[in-house]
Design a protein around this motif. Sequence first.
Motif, short mmCIF file in Angstrom:
data_model
loop_
_atom_site.label_atom_id
_atom_site.label_comp_id
_atom_site.label_asym_id
_atom_site.label_seq_id
_atom_site.Cartn_x
_atom_site.Cartn_y
_atom_site.Cartn_z
N PRO A 77 -6.95 9.72 18.64
CA PRO A 77 -8.08 8.93 18.11
C PRO A 77 -8.33 9.14 16.62
CG PRO A 77 -8.69 10.02 20.17
CD PRO A 77 -7.37 10.59 19.75
N ASP A 78 -8.01 10.32 16.09
CA ASP A 78 -8.25 10.62 14.68
C ASP A 78 -7.15 10.12 13.77
OD1 ASP A 78 -10.60 11.92 15.36
OD2 ASP A 78 -9.64 13.87 15.55
N ARG A 79 -6.15 9.50 14.34
CA ARG A 79 -5.05 8.96 13.53
C ARG A 79 -4.75 7.54 13.97
NH1 ARG A 79 -4.90 14.32 13.55
NH2 ARG A 79 -4.12 15.41 11.70
N GLY A 80 -5.77 6.70 13.81
CA GLY A 80 -5.61 5.27 14.07
C GLY A 80 -5.48 4.90 15.53
N TYR B 193 3.59 13.52 6.62
CA TYR B 193 3.27 12.24 5.98
C TYR B 193 4.29 11.83 4.92
CZ TYR B 193 -1.06 13.43 8.26
OH TYR B 193 -1.98 13.78 9.21
N GLY B 194 4.42 10.52 4.77
CA GLY B 194 5.25 9.93 3.73
C GLY B 194 4.57 8.67 3.21
N ASN B 195 5.03 8.19 2.07
CA ASN B 195 4.36 7.07 1.38
C ASN B 195 4.92 5.74 1.87
OD1 ASN B 195 3.09 5.34 -0.38
ND2 ASN B 195 3.82 6.33 -2.24
N LEU B 196 4.49 5.33 3.07
CA LEU B 196 4.97 4.08 3.66
C LEU B 196 3.85 3.13 4.04
CD1 LEU B 196 7.21 6.43 4.49
CD2 LEU B 196 8.19 4.54 5.76
N ALA B 197 2.60 3.57 3.97
CA ALA B 197 1.49 2.74 4.42
C ALA B 197 0.74 2.15 3.23
CB ALA B 197 0.53 3.56 5.29
N GLY C 184 6.44 7.97 14.65
CA GLY C 184 6.35 8.33 16.06
C GLY C 184 5.31 7.53 16.81
N GLY C 185 5.54 7.36 18.14
CA GLY C 185 4.57 6.71 19.01
C GLY C 185 4.43 5.22 18.75
N VAL C 186 3.25 4.69 19.10
CA VAL C 186 2.95 3.28 18.90
C VAL C 186 1.76 3.17 17.96
CG1 VAL C 186 2.44 1.05 19.96
CG2 VAL C 186 3.73 2.77 21.25
N GLU C 187 1.98 2.52 16.82
CA GLU C 187 0.95 2.32 15.80
C GLU C 187 0.41 0.89 15.92
OE1 GLU C 187 0.67 2.70 10.93
OE2 GLU C 187 2.51 1.99 11.88
N TRP C 188 -0.91 0.75 15.78
CA TRP C 188 -1.56 -0.56 15.93
C TRP C 188 -1.95 -1.07 14.54
CZ3 TRP C 188 -0.42 -0.88 20.84
CH2 TRP C 188 -0.50 0.25 21.66
N ASN C 189 -1.21 -2.05 14.03
CA ASN C 189 -1.37 -2.50 12.65
C ASN C 189 -2.15 -3.80 12.57
OD1 ASN C 189 0.40 -0.53 11.10
ND2 ASN C 189 1.79 -1.22 12.70
N ILE C 190 -3.28 -3.75 11.88
CA ILE C 190 -4.15 -4.93 11.78
C ILE C 190 -4.48 -5.25 10.33
CG2 ILE C 190 -6.24 -3.50 11.99
CD1 ILE C 190 -7.59 -5.91 13.37
N GLY C 191 -4.71 -6.54 10.07
CA GLY C 191 -5.36 -6.96 8.84
C GLY C 191 -4.44 -7.47 7.77
N PRO D 182 -4.42 0.02 7.09
CA PRO D 182 -5.27 0.94 6.31
C PRO D 182 -5.90 2.04 7.17
CG PRO D 182 -5.80 -1.35 5.80
CD PRO D 182 -4.87 -1.38 6.96
N LEU D 183 -5.91 1.86 8.48
CA LEU D 183 -6.60 2.81 9.36
C LEU D 183 -5.63 3.74 10.08
CD1 LEU D 183 -9.03 0.10 10.69
CD2 LEU D 183 -9.72 2.07 9.35
N THR D 184 -4.40 3.83 9.61
CA THR D 184 -3.39 4.59 10.35
C THR D 184 -3.66 6.09 10.38
OG1 THR D 184 -1.02 4.67 10.79
CG2 THR D 184 -1.70 5.03 8.51
N THR D 185 -4.42 6.62 9.44
CA THR D 185 -4.79 8.04 9.48
C THR D 185 -6.30 8.22 9.67
OG1 THR D 185 -4.96 8.13 7.07
CG2 THR D 185 -2.84 8.76 8.04
#
Length: 650
Positions: A90-93, A117-121, A129-136, A142-145
């Motif tokens: 929950p604390d990482r998007g 972390y790396g400079n990709l967002a 890793g895992g499944v990231e939910w990308n919106i907007g 912007p909410l990935t972390t």
Amino acid sequence: MKPSLTFRTQKMKAASLGKEDSVPSLVGDLIIQNELDFHVGEEDELYGGYGRVMNSYPYRKFSCYDRKLKDTDVNTAVLENDYLRAEFLPDRGGRLWSLWDKEKDRELLFKNPVLRYGNLAVRNAWFSGGVEWNIGIIGHTPLTTSTLFTAVLELADGTPVLRMYEYERIRQVTYQMDFWLGEEDHYLNARMRIVNFSNNVVPMYWWSNIAVPASKEGRIITPASQAYTSSKGLVYKVDIPVAAGVDITHYDNIPESVDYFFDLGSRAPKYIAHVDEGGYGLLQMSTDRLRARKLFSWGKKAASAHWQEFLSTADGGKYVEIQAGLAKTQYGCLPMSPHTAWEWLERYGAVTLSEEERKKEFNELRDTVTRKICADPAFQEMDQVLKDSKEMAHQRAEVRIKGSGYGAMKNRECALNGRPPISEHLDFGAPEEKQEVWLRFLENGGLICPDPKKVPRLYPNDESIYEKLKETIKNQNKNNWYAHYNLALYYFQKGKYKKAYKEFEASASIKKNAWAYHGMASSAVMRGQNKKARKAMKKGIRLRGEDLSYLKEGFRILHMSGGYEEICRIYDSLKKRFQKDGRLCFYYIRALHETGRSEKARRLLNADGGLEVSDVREGELSLGELWLELERMAGQEPDQVPYRFDFHSA
């Protein structure tokens, strides 16, 4: 067992994210998808370039993370039944970090052994890793972390539901994600909902970004015969499975970093599957709203392995990404009508191919798998499940973890203007003090004048605030440095750089402040006024010479404006702890080279095994290119860039 939902704190090896940067990165960063031309048919309707933004404003970046791994307490939410265990962060998007197949006793996702972390967002810091939910907006959300509102409720039969939601500030929409595992479910249910509550058409973007463990004989199956891809800045369409002489569905054949966006027909079932050499893997399927599917491969270059190691550890394993999105590609957004909700259901679970099926060529295998999926009740019932769960999606939930106060701020703003709240059922709590400051301003026009030495606590992004600023700047806030500064930010975001510069300048003349000098420098750079940019940026750095994030941004603008001598002088005056920062050191080495001190630059770049820049940007080739320049100036003719400096995977 009965389905369960539990909240836990786990120890994970993680790097420090650090604090938010003190200033917004106004001049923007390289976003690969924003630099493309399109060579596609008139019927393709890719919305190429629609909804592009140049920076992450009003969000600030995270650019001061480190690479040191240490045991860290991480909050998790875990859904579980007899067949699956789904672990979320929950604390990482709200990242779906793990999906464990209890029947096979195997992980379905690529679960990174570390958080690094790396400079990709769009806000710099990103982790794999895992499944990231990308919106907007285009890119990693912007909410990935960020910490999302995390809440619990139940279906009618008592099945627990995990809800995560937030108010997204760039598009000014709400989104919620409801997850559950019924007692007999072999697939994780993910019910998504985005609401544009405004009176405006909004560019909208969504991609569920799924990392799966790469396999030598790994394979992708999806119901398509063509895909969109890009090369050298050009977007075009190719037939699959063979593109450029390579069967891309056997992704280990792919030589370079590349995206393939599969063109699923309107009537095709919406799914994508990844299987390993034994025919086992992940199946992701959805209702029709989530129309597109994608494969991303890092490729087989040395830099491809370097990137994956950089984001994990030397033995952390490799992954590929399969993704699902609203639009046909990630090269543009879709127009979302005012007062509209978009909803869809995703399901995640295991898939197994027989030995006979694994031997089939792609077209035959695709048709076989498609028939099996279409005959599966778990696929057939999705539209009905989406419909039946609509009432649940409008119910209030008990908040366990609080997100940001921006949704609450927006609710209060709506109330002041006689409009309904942004959501009747999503509990956004109460505004924080930093948001109350702006709400009081909307009420009476009085804006506090904070200490200019302190970091601004909030950057607004609401039209009503800016209208009020324009109105009160003439009288009530005429001598308020903070009011002029924020009005300047508004003009900058509108591309009115001359007006922005004047307002930043007015702010600094009322009270010297590093924030306005940064804005002046950014505005000047955008207008090609490099001398002005350097002058303003030097003033800002004199005021914030103990602020690493400000120094990084300041050096970047000095670099962009040709301020190489200035970079050298400032760097030489910095304390050792700042000189050790990889990004600042890189700008210094580059500046030494540009000012004729190339041998010193070469020694520094290669010292201690080679410079490491923690926030090297995806698509940024500067380290390797600088190394090649310096080696050639020293009379060397290297064949390739050393592994440490090689991030050129494409």
